[in-house]
Design an enzyme around this catalytic site. Structure first.
Site, short mmCIF file in Angstrom:
data_model
loop_
_atom_site.label_atom_id
_atom_site.label_comp_id
_atom_site.label_asym_id
_atom_site.label_seq_id
_atom_site.Cartn_x
_atom_site.Cartn_y
_atom_site.Cartn_z
N ASP A 160 -2.18 81.52 33.45
CA ASP A 160 -2.98 81.78 34.66
C ASP A 160 -3.66 83.14 34.45
O ASP A 160 -3.67 83.67 33.32
CB ASP A 160 -2.12 81.71 35.93
N CYS A 164 2.23 83.71 32.40
CA CYS A 164 1.73 84.08 33.73
C CYS A 164 2.09 85.55 33.92
O CYS A 164 2.37 86.24 32.93
CB CYS A 164 2.30 83.17 34.81
N THR A 207 4.74 86.98 35.25
CA THR A 207 6.14 87.25 34.91
C THR A 207 6.70 86.31 33.86
O THR A 207 7.77 86.58 33.30
CB THR A 207 7.02 87.08 36.16
N HIS A 259 19.81 77.82 19.78
CA HIS A 259 20.81 77.18 20.63
C HIS A 259 20.23 76.11 21.56
O HIS A 259 20.90 75.12 21.84
CB HIS A 259 21.52 78.22 21.52
N HIS A 304 25.44 72.50 19.98
CA HIS A 304 24.18 72.79 20.66
C HIS A 304 23.43 71.49 20.97
O HIS A 304 22.88 71.34 22.08
CB HIS A 304 23.32 73.73 19.82
C1 RB5 Z 1 0.15 85.52 40.08
O1 RB5 Z 1 -0.17 86.61 40.87
C2 RB5 Z 1 1.63 85.53 39.75
O2 RB5 Z 1 2.36 85.15 40.86
C3 RB5 Z 1 1.90 84.60 38.59
O3 RB5 Z 1 1.16 85.01 37.49
C4 RB5 Z 1 3.34 84.53 38.12
O4 RB5 Z 1 3.86 85.79 37.86
C5 RB5 Z 1 4.23 83.68 38.90
O5 RB5 Z 1 5.43 83.52 38.58
#
Ligand code: RB5
Length: 143
Positions: A7, A64, A66, A97, A133
């Site tokens: 994203d 994304c 995070t 694993h 595993h």
């Molecule tokens: C977008 O702002 C953010 O929420 C997305 O990139 C991600 O971190 C979601 O888990």
């Protein structure tokens, strides 16, 4: 063939990963997003996850902000084992694993230098193939 998706939170890091894969001659397919404009991570997670389970691509890399939202979405697709990694130890362990088939990264969490090392570790580490595993992975799939 490596499937890539992100994203807006992962767009910049995806572009770094593309340059890195190109420099190493590793084939990839970019499933978007194709600009840094706001985008919904589940759409890219699902496109990449389907490319992996359909066999179009051997592994995927999703990014994304995070790495969490995009991995949660990818893991809804049967046969996907997406792992968020913030270091090389977990990237190696999840291949050995868990036979993880998608690496998820947080573009707002890891810098590009570390991210590229994580990518290399993930792509270069084979599944251990050890019975314990394989047994545990088959129990994941049995739900
Ligand atoms: C977008 O702002 C953010 O929420 C997305 O990139 C991600 O971190 C979601 O888990």
């Amino acid at each position: 063939m490596i499937a890539l998706g992100s994203d807006h939170g992962g767009y910049e890091l995806k572009q770094e990963i593309i340059s890195h894969l190109e420099s190493k001659g590793i084939a990839y397919r970019d499933y978007g997003s194709f600009s840094p404009e706001p985008a919904d991570y589940p759409e890219y997670a699902h496109i990449v996850a389907h490319a992996v389970v359909n066999g179009e691509c051997e592994k995927g890399i999703l990014i994304c902000g995070t790495g969490i939202g995009i991995s949660i979405a990818a893991n809804k697709v049967k046969g996907i084992r997406a792992a968020v990694c913030t270091d090389c130890f977990t990237a190696e362990a999840t291949r050995l694993h868990n036979d993880a088939n998608i690496l998820a990264l947080g573009g707002r969490v890891v810098g590009p230098g570390l991210a590229l090392k994580i990518v290399d570790t993930f792509l270069n580490t084979p599944f251990s193939g050890e019975e314990r595993h394989s047994r545990r992975i088959s129990k994941i799939e049995a739900v």
